[in-house]
Scaffold this active site. Sequence first.
Site, PDB file in Angstrom:
ATOM      1  N   GLY A 181       0.464  -1.084   0.347  1.00  0.00           N
ATOM      2  CA  GLY A 181      -0.334   0.561   0.249  1.00  0.00           C
ATOM      3  C   GLY A 181       0.780   1.076   0.169  1.00  0.00           C
ATOM      4  CD  GLN A 182      -1.788   6.063  -1.608  1.00  0.00           C
ATOM      5  OE1 GLN A 182      -1.359   7.474  -2.478  1.00  0.00           O
ATOM      6  NE2 GLN A 182      -2.811   6.458  -1.099  1.00  0.00           N
TER       7      GLN A 182
ATOM      8  CD1 TRP B 179      -8.415  14.071   3.025  1.00  0.00           C
ATOM      9  CD2 TRP B 179      -7.796  15.848   1.918  1.00  0.00           C
ATOM     10  NE1 TRP B 179      -9.783  14.623   2.878  1.00  0.00           N
ATOM     11  CE2 TRP B 179      -9.708  16.542   2.081  1.00  0.00           C
ATOM     12  CE3 TRP B 179      -7.409  17.082   1.435  1.00  0.00           C
ATOM     13  CZ2 TRP B 179     -10.194  16.625   2.312  1.00  0.00           C
ATOM     14  CZ3 TRP B 179      -7.898  18.411   1.032  1.00  0.00           C
ATOM     15  CH2 TRP B 179      -9.533  17.736   1.627  1.00  0.00           C
TER      16      TRP B 179
ATOM     17  CE1 TYR C 130     -13.509  -3.801   0.081  1.00  0.00           C
ATOM     18  CE2 TYR C 130     -13.646  -1.530   0.934  1.00  0.00           C
ATOM     19  CZ  TYR C 130     -14.140  -2.808  -0.257  1.00  0.00           C
ATOM     20  OH  TYR C 130     -14.980  -2.611  -1.403  1.00  0.00           O
TER      21      TYR C 130
ATOM     22  CE1 TYR D  82     -11.520   3.951   4.821  1.00  0.00           C
ATOM     23  CE2 TYR D  82     -12.330   5.724   5.233  1.00  0.00           C
ATOM     24  CZ  TYR D  82     -10.951   4.931   5.127  1.00  0.00           C
ATOM     25  OH  TYR D  82     -10.045   5.007   5.310  1.00  0.00           O
TER      26      TYR D  82
ATOM     27  CB  THR E 118      -9.213   7.246   8.213  1.00  0.00           C
ATOM     28  OG1 THR E 118      -9.902   7.731   7.352  1.00  0.00           O
ATOM     29  CG2 THR E 118     -11.230   6.399   8.767  1.00  0.00           C
TER      30      THR E 118
END
Length: 303
Positions: A11-12, A150, A61, A125, A101
């Site tokens: 992932g990032q 973000w 996810y 989410y 998040t």
Amino acid sequence: MPRILLFGKTGQVGWELQRSLVPLGRVIAPDRTQTDLTNADSIRQAIRDAAPDIIVNAAGYTAVDKAESEPDLAMQINAVAPEVMAEEAKRLNALLVHYSTDYVFDGTKGTPYVEADAPNPLNAYGESKLEGEWAIAATGCAHLILRASWIYSSRGTNFVLTVLKLAREREELAVVDDQIGSPSWARALAQTSAELLGKVRRTKEETGIYHLSASGYTSRYDFAKKIVEIARELSGEKEGWATVRPIKNAEYPLPAKRPLNAATSKEKIKRVFGIEMPVWTEQLYSYLHESAAVQSNSRRAAI
């Protein structure tokens, strides 16, 4: 040397963490073919085989809109999997670092959210990430839950890559100006996370939730304008870039509702650990400068 088990290495954030965590210990990073995050037994086996001192969960996810039609899968990966990790961390007396998040909030607050503010997610989410936070805390394991915001990088799909692509294909981009947040480069987040882990003493007072994202806030519209502005400057090509036009969130409906105000206060993590990420504009410039250099080198190599 501490053993660090990293989930989500493709992932990032996970991709950057593989490098950033190396100075802290031995990093073990299974991929999706080795560990199935929808299978509790697979997760437990990976943890028991690694016997880590620290578990870092950068997996998740993250398809916000798709989660509306796949809420069970989102819940499995974002809530059930972290709960299993937390249970194993508790058994091993290991530290669990988990990324969450700012979408756990509904965005109606008029000022930046602090960690003590009541969450109220607007989409599936956000609900799945909040359930993950609660599940981790309920196990009683030593944990750091880091709420990011973000995120962008050169990998996967993200706002920056989308804007860069469309800005060269279209004459105009319409971007919402009433969504507020803190754009964060995955590398800066990973580096700051490593700095954080270097300072953790694992006391009861340290365990808990922290907001960790870029310093400062901006709207999606101003973020897009800054992306185009910097990219134009670095490329040296003044023409052929889209004009960015502001619109309201209501004019751009998506399957998943977004919080209008996703700004979070980072004062707690600064107070407890003495760390903070750079201002979002600095991070963006560094990212785009590096990307431009990579592209330039690639073009020269192809000649």
